[in-house]
Design an enzyme around this catalytic site. Structure first.
Site, PDB file in Angstrom:
ATOM      1  N   CYS A 151      21.318  74.797 -10.588  1.00  0.00           N
ATOM      2  CA  CYS A 151      21.348  73.337 -10.683  1.00  0.00           C
ATOM      3  C   CYS A 151      21.167  72.876 -12.126  1.00  0.00           C
ATOM      4  O   CYS A 151      21.734  71.857 -12.533  1.00  0.00           O
ATOM      5  CB  CYS A 151      20.294  72.725  -9.771  1.00  0.00           C
ATOM      6  SG  CYS A 151      18.607  73.333 -10.079  1.00  0.00           S
ATOM      7  N   HIS A 209      14.093  71.300  -9.015  1.00  0.00           N
ATOM      8  CA  HIS A 209      15.534  71.078  -8.873  1.00  0.00           C
ATOM      9  C   HIS A 209      15.981  70.053  -9.904  1.00  0.00           C
ATOM     10  O   HIS A 209      15.260  69.102 -10.210  1.00  0.00           O
ATOM     11  CB  HIS A 209      15.842  70.581  -7.461  1.00  0.00           C
ATOM     12  CG  HIS A 209      17.290  70.290  -7.241  1.00  0.00           C
ATOM     13  ND1 HIS A 209      18.256  71.291  -7.207  1.00  0.00           N
ATOM     14  CD2 HIS A 209      17.958  69.119  -7.064  1.00  0.00           C
ATOM     15  CE1 HIS A 209      19.438  70.740  -6.998  1.00  0.00           C
ATOM     16  NE2 HIS A 209      19.288  69.434  -6.907  1.00  0.00           N
TER      17      HIS A 209
END
Length: 1164
Positions: A75, A330
């Site tokens: 990510c 994330h």
């Protein structure tokens, strides 16, 4: 043990040998960052079978922007790549480099080709993000060009670190091309540090370069304050802290300051959100409020201030956001669409009208399907809805289905939507429909003409929603998903666990040409345009092919008039006319199917009822009747190869047909003594098949055979080795199903007149009145000394290797060099022995380690092979000698390494036995690896007919990890890496797992015991989704138990815990608008190949306890270890209290940090 020390004029070289690893260190600029660390790894029931087509990538959603698929932990990479992609000047500068400078990807495997792979892969990725009609692009080719293995792709890293390393790799890749100054031209700036003497006013200055500004977050309110502290405020040297002035030649008062001397076109700001707590001795994330403006004036922070005001104005265009803590989380990114490439359309949640369609002003509006469909779409988020749900919502709102209300006049719903394309937009596969923007406002005002304020869109806030030449809009790009956001949403990222981490500004003076607006093909090279056009055509073809393959299924129509009912089931009168095969679209409704059957069976008269049927050993049996003509076949869960019985719903051939699962016919083998011609019993035992309803009483067998009441003995098909079981007379009233009988079970009948000649002994064994049968077992055995040495920088890696071997006195030539990474671990090997240290980017201060072991040739892997034998399995793969008391193969044995853990005490632990190493080409297939492994000397202790009887896993943490499922796939495609180890598991039979099949180990709980039976492999097809219901149905089918009567749980061996698998555990709160799609791959189950699933029969045990005695012992052992660690930490705190008051030892342990590197090829 320290070795000799020798030196050169400018470089000191120290050799030391410790625990078998010889290191070679060049001391110099120890703190000089080297972002070019080298990485050479290159990276894995008689019904006919129907091949499943792989689903092509989904098309772009309504935003018309493409996301990037997450490879497991990328990510951070996706967020940075999207930022670079939405920097048009960077993207177009990269596109301007042609094949004559970069080479061609088609030539990358040629040994003498000069191909700059990283910029070529970036070009290709940007072209895909611009032009390829897919929801998300893949970075697999790009990460391969980085030299990353599957481990790097699954490991999280810091995006600020990646930004520097990627720019360094690009600069190295573009050396010698017209783009050699790309990074410097767009991102390079300079800072000047000045010290002014208060006495003589002499100015001493030092200039520094930067690609990004790193600013503090702790105790700072925002970006402007941080820049003010760095570039406006002065540090004064006075009192005890004086400055030595070279001009005055004495200690004087002075002032130190810093200014921005040169501003780049694009300013990158890294926020220092991660800090270290020296009291707790651990890292933490700073989550306090930290503001930053959408437009910033940098004039107060610059050395020169006489330029035009616009020269200092910068606009924010990207915010990379981190959600989580300092040990994991994330990333996603907020992006401003500078070129207006996306379709920005946004509705406020509070503005969704609750339109009651029954309250429309007149009946004429209800009769108008356009008005109703538009009103329904206006209630949906983004005016988008699946076509199947559109029909259901219409039925729910007006109380009548589309087919009954409009089909006769307007035709099918999909056809109506296609005919009104000026209002409705169907997706390429016609599965979803959205309302076009130019008609949404018209529909809004027509439905809400009395209250226009109830529903509003952002067009009232942002002028020019439908005019792409207006101000750019913002999008939230979260891996594959792209959603429009409002500009004020950026304020939500000022603070909290989810907050801004990197800021990207662009000069306000940078203007885009008009032809670039809303034009994704602008300045894309012709060869990439052609490639993307061809790829789009291929995608459309694959989607059409997949749509046909995935949505069309076969139905077997059993025509009632061509059947007759006897012996408890339906049987065909004529095989040619009784069964009709029909290919049908499962997205169509039951009414559509009924209409098609009417057309197919033109001879049919009267009512037609469609019922689910099933071919059983006794014959065809009818189950439930299909109702709901407005429901699709998919919603009714009708599957491929389903049997449909077509009849009038009452009788067949004048006989009323029993239906349902309760009266399902069972075909049983009934054994009894034959009767002679004189009516006397003879000693010959006869066996005859008989059909009984499963809900019939066991005692009805006497009536069916017309014999006197006697004794009944049962033997199921699963336990014939255990003999016969006598049924007491009170058990005769139980049904066959309650007694556990299934198709093929045997029933032994003995009438009361034959008590003296019992066929069975008390132990349930045959006596001599029955002829003994000889059994034969068949096996298929297919053959298948100077104190000073000089090491110069132009020296090669081979020269260094020889010098280190000579000075250390190590014999042999089975050694190689590795470069130590920043984690002080052995990094990638130096494979190019003839390359100079400079070409290998070995800098002053780097450490080289001398490692034992000869490297395999280029393109080859050295793979350790292990033998993996799961618990409770004693198959025919061991030789006769090994099956008794044979020792394990050569090498060590790793115990307690089973992937599924060991939930029970009855069965032995799994083990990994080392067989040896093999050298194999990366181009070889998995089947060839298995074949080569079978040639190892240690493999002779096992008998395996062929490689097809072996299952391959990768080994991580001394246990099987990833299943390698495709035998004909090349090892290169598995991305195994240079340090991968493989274990081979023996199979009882060949297997061919599909890409969507998941292999699970199931264990049935033993009734009345806290233990489990032996593990049984279960293959689960996840094509219909990773849902709890799908898994429960598959397990229930395997166990022949009703779905509602089983309990399942996943075992976590490292915690000795069982987690029950139920759909209730993933329900969302009422405040959420949508229920998150259930997926067992995610939290909290993280289901994968090799996991253990415990199965409990709720008919026997209805509690929720899945644990075993061994689990209790394991938890107790973990508790004792935790107490021991706690005592050790307390002792450590006591020892360190004299150094740091109140110091605490770190909390829970965290994963070791790993270095991030991008390998760049040598262009010499």
């Amino acid at each position: 043990m320290w070795g000799k020390c020798f030196k050169n004029k400018s470089i000191y070289i120290t050799c030391h040998f410790l625990r078998g690893v010889f290191s070679f260190t060049m001391f110099g600029d120890l703190f000089e960052e080297d972002y070019s660390s080298v990485s050479y790894n290159q990276y894995g029931k008689g019904k006919k079978l129907k091949t499943k087509a792989l689903e092509p990538p989904a098309p772009r959603e309504f935003t018309n922007l493409s996301g990037i698929r997450n490879q497991g932990g990328t990510c951070y990479l996706n967020s940075l790549l999207q930022t670079l992609h939405f920097t048009p000047e960077f993207r177009e500068a990269l596109f301007s480099l042609g094949p004559e400078e970069l080479g061609s990807l088609e030539e990358k495997d040629k040994p003498d080709a000069k191909v700059r792979i990283i910029p070529l892969q970036l070009q290709r990725l940007f072209a895909q993000l611009l032009l390829l009609d897919q929801e998300a692009a893949s970075t697999a080719d790009l990460t391969d060009s980085f030299g990353w293995t599957s481990n790097e792709e699954m490991r999280q890293h810091d995006v600020q670190e990646l930004n520097r390393i990627l720019f360094s790799a690009l600069e190295t890749s573009l050396v010698g091309t017209s783009g050699h100054d790309l990074i410097n031209r767009l991102y390079h700036g300079t800072i000047v540090n000045q010290i002014v003497c208060k006495e003589c006013k002499n100015v001493s200055e030092k200039q520094e370069d930067f690609l990004d500004l790193t600013v503090a977050v702790k105790n700072v309110s925002g970006l402007e304050e941080a820049l003010w502290n760095m570039y406006v405020e002065e540090e004064v040297f006075d009192s005890d802290n004086l400055y030595h002035c070279g001009t005055c030649d004495r200690l004087v008062k002075a002032a130190k300051s810093a200014k921005l001397r040169k501003l780049p076109p694009f300013l990158t700001v890294s926020l220092l959100r991660f800090n270290f707590d020296f009291v707790k001795c651990e890292r933490y994330k700073e989550t306090s409020c930290y503001t930053f403006p959408l437009r910033i004036n940098l004039k107060p922070f610059c050395e020169q201030s006489e330029l035009d005001e616009l020269e200092y104005m910068y606009d924010l265009f990207s915010v990379i956001i981190h959600k989580g803590g300092c040990y994991g989380g994330h990333y996603h990114v907020y992006i401003k669409d500078v070129d207006c490439l996306g379709n920005w359309q946004f509705q406020e949640e509070k503005s969704k009208p609750d339109v009651n369609l029954k309250d429309l002003q007149n009946e004429g509006e209800i009769d108008d399907p356009l008005m109703i469909l538009k009103a329904i779409l206006l209630q949906e988020e983004n005016n988008l809805i699946p076509v199947d749900q559109l029909g259901q919502k219409l039925l729910k709102k007006i109380g009548i289905s589309w087919n009954k209300k409009y089909r006769k006049q307007h035709g099918p719903l999909r056809k109506f939507l296609q005919l009104h394309s000026q209002l409705f937009l169907l997706s390429s596969d016609e599965s979803t429909v959205s309302l076009l923007k130019n008609c949404s406002l018209q529909a809004e005002f027509s439905v809400q003409r009395n209250d226009p304020e109830v529903f509003k869109t952002l067009t009232s806030e942002s002028p020019g929603l439908n005019d792409r030449t207006s101000c750019p809009h913002w999008f939230d790009i979260n891996d594959s998903k792209v959603q429009p956001i409002k500009e004020k949403d950026i304020e939500q990222q000022f603070q909290g666990k989810e907050s801004a981490y990197m800021l990207f500004y662009r000069k306000s003076q940078l203007q885009r040409p008009p032809e670039a607006r809303a034009n994704p093909r602008y300045r894309v090279p012709c060869h990439l345009l052609n490639e993307m056009d061809a790829a789009n055509i291929e995608l459309q073809r694959k989607r059409a092919e997949y749509d046909s393959t995935n949505n069309d299924f076969e139905l077997h129509l059993h025509v009632g008039p061509h059947y007759h009912f006897f012996n408890g089931a339906l049987h065909p009168v004529s095989q040619t006319e009784s069964v009709w095969d029909l290919t049908f679209d499962k997205r169509k409704t039951l009414g559509d199917l009924r209409q098609s059957v009417f057309q197919l069976l033109d001879f049919w008269e009267g009512d037609m009822v469609l019922s689910i049927a099933k071919c059983l050993p006794a014959g065809l049996h009818v189950y439930q009747t299909l109702d709901g003509d407005d429901l699709t076949l998919c919603e009714m869960e009708i599957t491929d190869e389903e049997d449909i019985f077509v009849w009038n719903g009452v009788e067949v051939g004048g006989i009323q047909i029993p239906t349902g699962s309760d009266c399902e016919p069972l075909l049983l083998n009934v054994l009894h003594l034959a009767t002679s011609g004189e009516g006397e019993k003879c000693q010959q035992l006869t066996e005859s098949p008989q059909v009984f309803p499963s809900n019939a009483e066991v005692g009805s067998v006497f009536t069916a055979l017309a014999i006197p009441v006697g004794a009944i003995f049962l033997s199921s098909t699963e336990c014939t080795d255990e003999g016969w079981t006598a049924i007491p007379q009170e058990g005769w009233r139980k049904t066959f199903r309650e007694q556990g009988l299934t198709n093929g079970s045997s029933v032994l009948i003995q009438d009361s007149s034959n008590n003296n000649n019992s066929l069975l002994t008390k132990q349930g064994e045959w006596i001599t009145t029955v002829n003994e049968t000889d059994w034969i077992q068949v096996k298929n055995l297919c053959q298948s000394e100077s104190e000073e040495e000089l090491v110069q920088i132009p020296a090669t890696a081979n020269t260094c290797l020889k010098i280190m071997l000579e000075n250390s006195g190590l014999p042999g030539d089975t050694w190689h060099l590795r470069k130590m990474d920043w984690c002080y671990e052995a990094g990638e090997p130096l494979r190019e022995e003839d390359a100079t240290l400079k070409e290998l980017m070995i800098c002053s201060g780097d450490t080289l380690l001398l490692i034992e072991g000869k490297l395999p040739p280029p393109g080859f892997l050295k793979v350790p092979i292990w033998w993996y034998q799961p618990r409770g399995c004693a198959g025919p793969w061991r030789s006769h000698q090994d099956q008794t008391n044979g020792p394990p193969p050569q090498g060590g044995v790793w115990g307690a390494t089973a992937t599924q853990g060991a939930p029970g005490d009855t069965y032995a632990e799994a083990s990994l036995c080392y067989l040896g190493d093999i050298e194999i080409s990366e181009d070889a297939t998995l089947a060839e690896l298995k074949s080569q492994a079978m040639t190892l000397p240690s493999f002779s202790e096992f008998f395996i007919p062929s490689p097809a009887f072996l299952r391959a896993w990768t080994v991580e943490s001394k246990r099987p990890s990833r299943l390698l499922r495709i035998n004909q796939q090349q090892l290169r495609e598995y991305k195994l890496g240079r340090r991968t180890e493989i274990c081979l598991e023996p199979l009882q039979k060949e297997e061919n797992l599909g890409p969507q099949d998941v292999l699970l180990r199931t264990q049935r709980r033993l009734p009345g015991e806290r233990a489990y039976g032996p593990p049984v492999d279960l293959v689960w097809d996840t094509a219909r989704g990773w849902t709890t219901d799908a898994l429960r149905r598959r397990v229930a089918d395997c166990c022949s138990l009703p779905v509602e009567k089983i309990g399942i749980a996943k075992y976590f061996p490292e915690k000795f815990e069982w987690l029950p698998v139920s759909s209730w555990s993933q329900q969302t709160t009422k405040r959420k608008k949508k229920k998150k799609q259930e997926n067992l791959q995610g939290a909290p189950y993280y289901l994968k190949d090799g996991d253990t699933i415990g199965i409990k029969n709720l008919l026997v045990e209805d509690d929720g306890d899945f644990s075993t005695v061994r689990d209790d012992a394991g938890k107790e052992k973990q508790k004792q270890l935790a107490l021991g660690r706690k005592k050790s930490q307390e002792a450590l705190r006591g020892q360190s209290s004299s150094v740091v008051s109140g110091a605490e030892s770190p909390g829970r342990p965290h994963r070791p940090e790993a270095s991030l590197s991008i390998h760049v090829g040598s262009f010499r």
